[in-house]
Design an enzyme around this catalytic site. Structure first.
Site, PDB file in Angstrom:
ATOM      1  CD  GLU A 137      -1.458 -10.176 -17.878  1.00 49.07           C
ATOM      2  OE1 GLU A 137      -0.775  -9.637 -18.769  1.00 49.07           O
ATOM      3  OE2 GLU A 137      -2.679  -9.975 -17.736  1.00 49.07           O
ATOM      4  N   GLY A 141      -2.199   4.580   0.686  1.00 52.89           N
ATOM      5  CA  GLY A 141      -1.314   5.558   1.308  1.00 52.89           C
ATOM      6  C   GLY A 141      -1.366   6.944   0.701  1.00 52.89           C
ATOM      7  N   GLY A 146      -5.270   6.322  -6.877  1.00 54.91           N
ATOM      8  CA  GLY A 146      -4.959   4.941  -6.556  1.00 54.91           C
ATOM      9  C   GLY A 146      -6.056   4.289  -5.760  1.00 54.91           C
ATOM     10  N   PRO A 147      -6.019   2.954  -5.673  1.00 47.60           N
ATOM     11  CG  PRO A 147      -5.539   0.719  -6.061  1.00 47.60           C
ATOM     12  CD  PRO A 147      -5.007   2.086  -6.248  1.00 47.60           C
ATOM     13  N   PRO A 148      -8.141   2.395  -2.757  1.00 41.64           N
ATOM     14  CG  PRO A 148     -10.344   1.996  -2.139  1.00 41.64           C
ATOM     15  CD  PRO A 148      -9.359   1.753  -3.234  1.00 41.64           C
ATOM     16  N   GLY A 149      -6.651   2.826   0.457  1.00 46.39           N
ATOM     17  CA  GLY A 149      -5.735   2.245   1.429  1.00 46.39           C
ATOM     18  C   GLY A 149      -4.312   2.102   0.963  1.00 46.39           C
TER      19      GLY A 149
HETATM   20  P1  ADP Z   1      -5.636   6.150   1.189  1.00 43.27           P
HETATM   21  O1  ADP Z   1      -5.705   7.600   1.509  1.00 43.27           O
HETATM   22  O2  ADP Z   1      -4.849   5.859  -0.049  1.00 43.27           O
HETATM   23  O3  ADP Z   1      -6.965   5.485   1.137  1.00 43.27           O
HETATM   24  P2  ADP Z   1      -4.297   6.077   3.678  1.00 43.27           P
HETATM   25  O4  ADP Z   1      -3.154   6.961   3.410  1.00 43.27           O
HETATM   26  O5  ADP Z   1      -5.424   6.676   4.416  1.00 43.27           O
HETATM   27  O6  ADP Z   1      -4.832   5.432   2.342  1.00 43.27           O
HETATM   28  O7  ADP Z   1      -3.783   4.796   4.437  1.00 43.27           O
HETATM   29  C1  ADP Z   1      -4.381   4.348   5.606  1.00 43.27           C
HETATM   30  C2  ADP Z   1      -3.338   3.770   6.539  1.00 43.27           C
HETATM   31  O8  ADP Z   1      -2.769   2.603   5.981  1.00 43.27           O
HETATM   32  C3  ADP Z   1      -2.191   4.698   6.770  1.00 43.27           C
HETATM   33  O9  ADP Z   1      -2.447   5.557   7.822  1.00 43.27           O
HETATM   34  C4  ADP Z   1      -1.032   3.767   7.057  1.00 43.27           C
HETATM   35  O10 ADP Z   1      -1.044   3.367   8.407  1.00 43.27           O
HETATM   36  C5  ADP Z   1      -1.372   2.573   6.216  1.00 43.27           C
HETATM   37  N1  ADP Z   1      -0.681   2.620   4.926  1.00 43.27           N
HETATM   38  C6  ADP Z   1      -1.282   2.701   3.718  1.00 43.27           C
HETATM   39  N2  ADP Z   1      -0.385   2.726   2.728  1.00 43.27           N
HETATM   40  C7  ADP Z   1       0.829   2.687   3.302  1.00 43.27           C
HETATM   41  C8  ADP Z   1       2.172   2.699   2.797  1.00 43.27           C
HETATM   42  N3  ADP Z   1       2.427   2.752   1.471  1.00 43.27           N
HETATM   43  N4  ADP Z   1       3.189   2.647   3.688  1.00 43.27           N
HETATM   44  C9  ADP Z   1       2.942   2.601   5.005  1.00 43.27           C
HETATM   45  N5  ADP Z   1       1.709   2.582   5.545  1.00 43.27           N
HETATM   46  C10 ADP Z   1       0.647   2.620   4.716  1.00 43.27           C
HETATM   47 ZN    ZN Z   2      -4.779 -10.266 -21.509  1.00 44.28          ZN
END
Ligand code: ADP
Ligand code: ZN
Ligand code: MG
Length: 653
Positions: free
Chosen positions: A475, A257, A252-255
């Site tokens: 869409e 979770g 999945g995209p960065p950030g």
């Molecule tokens: P990834 O590993 O996908 O890049 P992370 O798990 O490191 O993302 O997410 C970074 C921070 O963002 C987490 O520690 C949390 O605080 C917050 N966060 C990201 N996604 C979620 C989610 N789905 N629910 C709650 N907090 C989230």
């Molecule tokens: Zn299209």
């Protein structure tokens, strides 16, 4: 069908926080740490080393250099004897040493001061020369009354000899033992465990993260719950003879979770959690990464059941180079070792490997084969409800006043990830503090969002409002066309949440799997649906965009195939026109130039005709198009049932 709209594609979407180091909660130890410590200690020991060297030099000057030995010619040696400058001669094979003091004198001097004083020793001159076969030499000595003997000199000569041999040895042993103690600290395996992580990988049972801390990714959670269940009740699965996947790849995209989810799995299952980032394996020295992988798996097996989490696995998992040149030996060795280790244990060892990546497309295919990361879990950006929930979590400890409306905030945060939202909550709190307020108000959140979105737009990760509107109509155009067209499968979902991997929005149709058989009308229905996006844009904005590039190429491909492969054209009905046989350079056509012209013009004709039809249908249903698109802009996602209800009163063709 996943109508990928390639308005924006490419690396801007990914890897945003790749380099961002996250702080680990106490108790979780990254396996990569110890090498850094090695570096620190090494610098420390360098001073030791220098000290020893200086000491050695000191000894040397003290015992070896202080004798003030002058090397002279045999001639001069004899002269000095004659002049009584030399009163004692030591004969060592063909070497002669002459001293200016007799033994008695020397002992007497030493006793007087009661020490072997360097300055006193210096007062004695020592001469050395090489003996010639001179029969007159001994008589000369006797004649001059010089003491002479053939025994080696005693102290301080013995001490210095001893030291000159022993000291380097002692130093060598010291260094040797130091290095070995460094190497062997891990498991006492000596040199081979050089790369072992020295940090106690605390088999931390509780990462303090639960599934309830992760919001907006319910489907991903559902899949991971099975993993938790296996770790909790392995017996249940082995009794029935079932196998749990060894590896789970979070994509999945960065950030969004991914890291958080992996921690939640460990926290829920209450098992040890070994966490390492892909980059930790990649070291300067070839073989270090592979050794770390080996070590990681060895320790994990000892602590099973447990979870190994390899974050950002793309750092080691990227496709191995084909040719010999330009390859990265170290990374490939590490990857190979990982593959070997994953094959090396079965599901009975109760070790589950979870890996995360935001670039699944560059992973080596070998990693995705059955028995390795055979299960992939998509961790997508949250929809509106998900964003509300995530904001709820991250504002739990923030004091907010009554003006705050999380839903409204979530609405204006379309396209943002969980990490972005966590950031916004924090930023809002900071803004309130800066304004000297005791609580956070809606205004703070709005400002924080603006800031965050402006930053992200610069990185072109999210859409401007006008782009969002375009995507929504595009869409809806696909979906409505699919609904109106006989042959097209029903719509199951429309979304304008950017998916991170190129698509700005998508329309999902059932069945999504490949069809074995498609009728002519179904093919035409598919083509219509593909063209619906652009037709809608033309109808509403009187202007077309690049967003439909992928749709258009798929539609024209399909038309061309109908003519050349499926024999569905008028002129060449039931005749195939094999385009290229891959023999020879560039391949060769098996049909005439005339047929080629027909294919080209017929493709254009059919596409144009279908497009006009689609445009006409949409024009007739423009109000409906507007209604659905506007709803899509608000809700971001419309599921199949809602769409069907909305589209019911469509004007038939
Ligand atoms: P990834 O590993 O996908 O890049 P992370 O798990 O490191 O993302 O997410 C970074 C921070 O963002 C987490 O520690 C949390 O605080 C917050 N966060 C990201 N996604 C979620 C989610 N789905 N629910 C709650 N907090 C989230
Ligand atoms: Zn299209
Ligand atoms: Mg992560």
């Amino acid at each position: 069908m996943d109508n990928k709209d390639d308005l924006e594609q490419g690396p801007t979407l990914i890897g945003k926080d790749n380099k961002k180091k996250q702080k680990d909660p106490p108790g979780i130890h990254n396996i990569g740490d110890p090498i850094m410590r090695f570096g620190k200690r090494f610098r420390f020991s360098f001073w030791y080393f220098l000290f020893i060297i200086l000491l050695l030099l000191g000894f040397n000057t003290l015992f070896l250099q202080n004798r003030n030995v002058t090397t002279i010619d045999y001639n001069q040696f004899k002269e000095l004897i004659a002049q009584d400058q030399i009163v004692r001669v030591q004969i060592q094979d063909d070497k002669l040493l002459g001293y200016s003091l007799t033994k008695e004198e020397l002992i007497q001097q030493t006793q007087e001061t009661n020490t072997i004083d360097t300055s006193q020793l210096l007062s004695m001159n020592t001469y050395s020369t090489y003996a010639v076969d001179d029969p007159t030499f001994i008589p000369l000595l006797d004649e001059s009354g010089v003491e002479y003997y053939a025994a080696p000199e005693q102290s301080p000569g013995l001490l210095s000899t001893l030291l000159s041999y022993l000291l380097p040895m002692v130093i060598f042993i010291f260094i040797w033992r130091y290095l070995f103690s460094k190497m062997g600290q891990g498991g006492g395996q000596g040199v081979l465990s050089f790369n072992q992580n020295k940090a106690k990988i605390v088999a931390e049972g509780d990462t303090n993260v639960r599934f309830s801390d992760v919001k907006g990714v319910d489907e991903s959670k559902l899949e991971l719950e099975e993993v938790v269940d296996f770790l909790k009740h392995p017996q249940r699965y082995s009794d029935i003879g079932g196998k749990i996947p060894k590896g789970v790849l979070l994509v999945g995209p960065p950030g969004t979770g991914k890291t958080l989810l992996a921690k939640a799995v460990a926290g829920e299952a209450k098992v040890p959690f070994f966490r390492m980032s892909g980059a930790d394996f990649v070291e300067m020295f070839v073989g270090v990464g592979a050794a770390r992988v080996r070590d990681l798996f060895r320790q994990a097996k000892e602590k099973s059941p447990c979870i190994i989490f390899i974050d950002e696995i793309d750092a080691i998992g990227r496709t191995r180079s084909q040719g010999g040149l330009g390859g990265n030996d170290e990374r490939e060795q590490t990857l190979n070792q990982l593959l070997v280790e994953m094959d090396g244990f079965d599901s009975s060892s109760k070790v589950i490997i979870i890996a995360a990546t935001n670039r699944p497309e560059i992973l080596d295919q070998a990693l995705l084969r059955p028995g390795r990361f055979d299960r992939q879990v998509l961790v997508d950006k949250p929809d509106l409800e998900g964003r509300v929930a995530i904001l709820g979590i991250h504002t739990k400890n923030i004091k907010m006043d009554s003006t705050v409306d999380l839903r409204k905030i979530a609405q204006s945060a379309a396209g943002l990830s969980g990490a972005d939202l966590a950031n916004i909550a924090n930023e809002a709190a900071l803004l309130a503090v800066r304004a000297n307020r005791k609580t956070v108000c809606q205004q703070d959140f709005e400002e924080a969002i603006e800031k965050s979105i402006a930053g992200l737009q610069r990185k072109s990760r999210i859409l401007s409002e006008s782009e969002r509107i375009k995507v929504a109509y595009h869409e809806t155009g696909h979906a409505l066309t699919a609904y109106m067209t006989q042959g097209a499968p029903p719509v199951s979902k429309i979304s304008i949440i950017p998916r991170g991997f190129g698509a700005l929005g998508y329309t999902l149709q059932y069945p999504t799997e490949d069809r074995f058989l498609m009728s002519e009308s179904e093919l035409l229905g598919t083509i219509d649906t593909l063209l619906g996006g652009r037709a809608s844009e033309e109808l509403i904005f009187s202007e077309i965009s690049t967003g439909a590039g992928n749709d258009i190429s798929r539609a024209s491909d399909l038309v061309r195939k109908m003519i050349t492969e499926y024999g569905m054209s008028e002129k060449y009905r039931n005749i195939t026109l094999p385009s290229t046989t891959n023999q020879g350079f560039g391949g060769s056509r098996e049909y005439s130039e005339e047929a080629q012209q027909y294919i080209d013009s017929e493709t254009a004709r059919i596409v144009n005709e279908r497009y006009r039809l689609v445009l006409e249908h949409l024009r007739k249903n423009r109000d409906l198009l507007e209604t659905i698109a506007q709803k899509l802009l608000v809700d971001e996602v419309i599921d199949g049932d809602t769409f069907k209800t909305l589209a019911q009163n469509v004007t038939p063709q």
